[in-house]
Scaffold this motif. Structure first.
Motif, PDB file in Angstrom:
ATOM      1  N   GLU A  40      -1.777 -12.572  -6.558  1.00 53.69           N
ATOM      2  CA  GLU A  40      -1.961 -11.267  -5.938  1.00 53.69           C
ATOM      3  C   GLU A  40      -0.933 -10.276  -6.482  1.00 53.69           C
ATOM      4  O   GLU A  40       0.089 -10.670  -7.045  1.00 53.69           O
ATOM      5  N   ILE A  41      -1.182  -9.015  -6.244  1.00 46.69           N
ATOM      6  CA  ILE A  41      -0.245  -7.992  -6.715  1.00 46.69           C
ATOM      7  C   ILE A  41       1.123  -8.207  -6.066  1.00 46.69           C
ATOM      8  O   ILE A  41       1.224  -8.468  -4.876  1.00 46.69           O
ATOM      9  N   GLY A  42       2.161  -8.144  -6.885  1.00 49.78           N
ATOM     10  CA  GLY A  42       3.520  -8.306  -6.364  1.00 49.78           C
ATOM     11  C   GLY A  42       3.974  -9.740  -6.239  1.00 49.78           C
ATOM     12  O   GLY A  42       5.082 -10.009  -5.796  1.00 49.78           O
ATOM     13  N   GLU A  43       3.101 -10.693  -6.636  1.00 52.15           N
ATOM     14  CA  GLU A  43       3.467 -12.110  -6.558  1.00 52.15           C
ATOM     15  C   GLU A  43       4.409 -12.436  -7.718  1.00 52.15           C
ATOM     16  O   GLU A  43       4.026 -12.383  -8.875  1.00 52.15           O
ATOM     17  N   ASN A  44       5.648 -12.800  -7.373  1.00 50.55           N
ATOM     18  CA  ASN A  44       6.689 -12.929  -8.388  1.00 50.55           C
ATOM     19  C   ASN A  44       7.365 -14.300  -8.327  1.00 50.55           C
ATOM     20  O   ASN A  44       7.737 -14.769  -7.264  1.00 50.55           O
ATOM     21  N   ASN A  72      -2.230 -14.449 -13.683  1.00 47.18           N
ATOM     22  CA  ASN A  72      -2.046 -13.058 -13.266  1.00 47.18           C
ATOM     23  C   ASN A  72      -0.959 -12.868 -12.210  1.00 47.18           C
ATOM     24  O   ASN A  72      -1.175 -12.211 -11.180  1.00 47.18           O
ATOM     25  N   VAL A  73       0.205 -13.453 -12.444  1.00 44.14           N
ATOM     26  CA  VAL A  73       1.357 -13.215 -11.574  1.00 44.14           C
ATOM     27  C   VAL A  73       2.529 -12.797 -12.455  1.00 44.14           C
ATOM     28  O   VAL A  73       2.495 -12.989 -13.665  1.00 44.14           O
ATOM     29  N   SER A  74       3.557 -12.202 -11.841  1.00 50.32           N
ATOM     30  CA  SER A  74       4.695 -11.794 -12.649  1.00 50.32           C
ATOM     31  C   SER A  74       5.806 -12.834 -12.568  1.00 50.32           C
ATOM     32  O   SER A  74       5.915 -13.579 -11.595  1.00 50.32           O
TER      33      SER A  74
ATOM     34  N   TRP B  32     -10.317  -3.806 -12.630  1.00 51.19           N
ATOM     35  CA  TRP B  32     -10.086  -4.923 -11.710  1.00 51.19           C
ATOM     36  C   TRP B  32      -9.647  -6.176 -12.470  1.00 51.19           C
ATOM     37  O   TRP B  32     -10.262  -7.219 -12.401  1.00 51.19           O
ATOM     38  N   GLU B  34      -8.139  -9.067 -12.612  1.00 59.42           N
ATOM     39  CA  GLU B  34      -7.487 -10.096 -11.801  1.00 59.42           C
ATOM     40  C   GLU B  34      -8.312 -11.383 -11.852  1.00 59.42           C
ATOM     41  O   GLU B  34      -8.506 -12.063 -10.870  1.00 59.42           O
TER      42      GLU B  34
END
Lengths: 335, 335
Positions: A40-44, A72-74, B32, B34
């Motif tokens: 998810e967005i912001g998952e680090n 797709n994670v940072s 999108w 992701e």
């Protein structure tokens, strides 16, 4: 009437837009159900090492980053700059305070980091260990080289190089567990599989090229027919290579070293060192992130919170070694 | 004019539909992005066992299926119905002929399947092994219980149950490597960590409950203070439990068994068996499929085809054991 038509078509258009946006955003509900595993967005996720500038970590981090891209994670890289237990603990505490989705740690010490690792686990932040472990901690898994197996692989390669016969020696660091395991794997494999071979000396190279050179020269003097040397770490390996270069022999000394720093690879290229063992560093990083991702998203079974004494993940992963020789040495230079 | 407007709006609508369909189908190009890890339509992976009806495989298959769901690929379960080497080879050959995306095999024999496994690898079909291996084969990885570590875990639990002191015995199958490893892990852990404990007998239970009952009774007679028995397989475990039930003692015999069939779980529930070791079967299946997926999609580094002697994946994975006691036994009954 004409105005009404415009309104109708605008509404129909807006509806179609809405429908397709819906399917695109939530494939579970739609016809394009092919979303797979992703974050998810912001998952680090954070990788933590010591002596963080070492070339050795680059490939670990590359694996960690590649898994981050795949899912797709940072990812973030941190570490103690020095070989300093206190510094690594401080860095780890700072990371825990930021509550990342997971932490992969290479522990500088098997015991000193345990309370800090356990605090992360208790705060709900999954931790896995890579390269070097902390056996009593609450980390879920250790992804590292099985050093006994690595020593056994060195013995198999040595047997091949020496024609399954002759006297061989080992240069090592007697005080360290990982080096002891490499020596044990080497000795037992020679003893069990190659009756015409014999380990005639196991000596302390002190992790130093000069000391390793000198001790190799002594062994070569005591055993003039010495067929090969397995040296369990790279700095000593250079010294063994220098010892071999300084003495003219009819049959070359077969040297097997460990790890893939530039000096070692150069000596393989010129033919002084016959082979070295490359550790599975990319796999350590890649599968560390995969494990953390699975813990963070509750994709492990049985769920760790539900059952006591349970391993939600494989507890120990042998990332293996690869044999580097003249034939494939070019692939191991840092790109 | 009115008709033209209708046409215009239909064209605009169709264009919007096209645009959103495009984004939905190829997130790389769109807003999108992701998508994560997922397979393609028709991508099929096969799990192959022997005695394919055994309860033991159910959790392996569940892990394989769960990974299939997570990655949006399809999975299939096949196997030799009997304990029959020839039958498993035939089944494996049939599967290879269908060219699946990958095969996870639990090998009935460490050598007999090797040529067939190698043929799959040479045909470009990745193979990993789970539960039991084929060491000389071209399979990329073995995901299984490290039996030495499992024996060590049994020793730790035994020490806890027996208050770190007393005489203990082992009932095993002396001819099989995995059972020998369990015994060795148990003995060495007791010897190294618990000086007030002693392994006074290691006996052959023949994998049979009656034989295991009888040999346990003999040992209990010879060692009236026997504190506990570790039995390395489940059928014998029932017999050890029956032996303990048939003799009245002031201090109960602490029994640790292996695996989680119904009979063993029932004896834990009633208090006859103190604990059993559950193998990480779900993890064997789950990570087997993950590994095959990564091989099929070329997501491993270094690419196996480019460098010789390289491990594209961790070579050996210890999926661990979990200690099952009265406290958590309900979670282990087949659902």
């Amino acid at each position: 009437m004409k105005k009404m038509l415009v309104v109708y078509f605008l509404l129909i258009g807006a509806f179609l837009v809405y429908v397709f946006q819906y399917y695109a955003k939530d494939p579970q509900a739609g016809i394009w159900k092919e979303e797979g595993l992703h974050g998810e967005i912001g998952e680090n996720y954070v990788m933590v090492t010591f002596q963080s500038g070492l070339e050795y970590w680059k490939s670990c981090l590359k694996g960690f980053e590649d898994a981050g891209d795949a899912l797709n994670v940072s990812v973030e890289y941190r570490g103690a700059t020095q070989y300093d237990v206190r510094e690594q603990i401080t860095v780890l505490e700072q990371i825990i305070a930021k509550k990342p989705a997971g932490i992969a740690v290479s522990s500088i010490d098997p015991y000193a980091l345990t309370p800090t690792i356990d605090r992360a686990a208790e705060a709900g932040i999954p931790v896995v260990l890579f390269d070097s472990g902390a056996p009593g901690s609450k980390a879920y898994s250790l992804l590292a080289t099985n050093n006994y197996n690595a020593g056994a692989a060195a013995a198999e390669k040595m047997a091949q190089l020496a024609g399954r016969q002759g006297e061989v020696a080992v240069i090592t660091l007697p005080g360290q567990q990982n080096h002891q395991d490499r020596v044990r794997g080497f000795r037992e494999t020679i003893k069990n599989n190659y009756p015409a071979m014999k380990v005639v000396a196991v000596a302390d190279g002190k992790g130093d090229s000069m000391a390793s050179k000198n001790v190799t020269l002594s062994i070569m003097k005591a055993h003039p027919k010495l067929a090969g040397v397995f040296v369990t770490e790279a700095t000593g390996g250079i010294g063994v290579g220098e010892a071999a270069k300084s003495i003219k022999r009819s049959v070359p000394l077969q040297i097997i070293s460990f790890d893939t720093n530039k000096g070692t690879l150069d000596m393989i290229k010129e033919g002084t060192i016959a082979a070295t063992l490359a550790q599975g560093t990319w796999n350590m990083g890649y599968w560390s992130l995969q494990y953390l991702f699975h813990l963070h998203h509750g994709l492990t079974i049985p769920a760790p919170s539900k059952i006591g004494d349970v391993s939600p993940l494989p507890v120990q992963v042998d990332t293996g070694v690869s044999v580097v020789t003249k034939d494939n040495v070019e692939n191991y230079y840092a790109k």
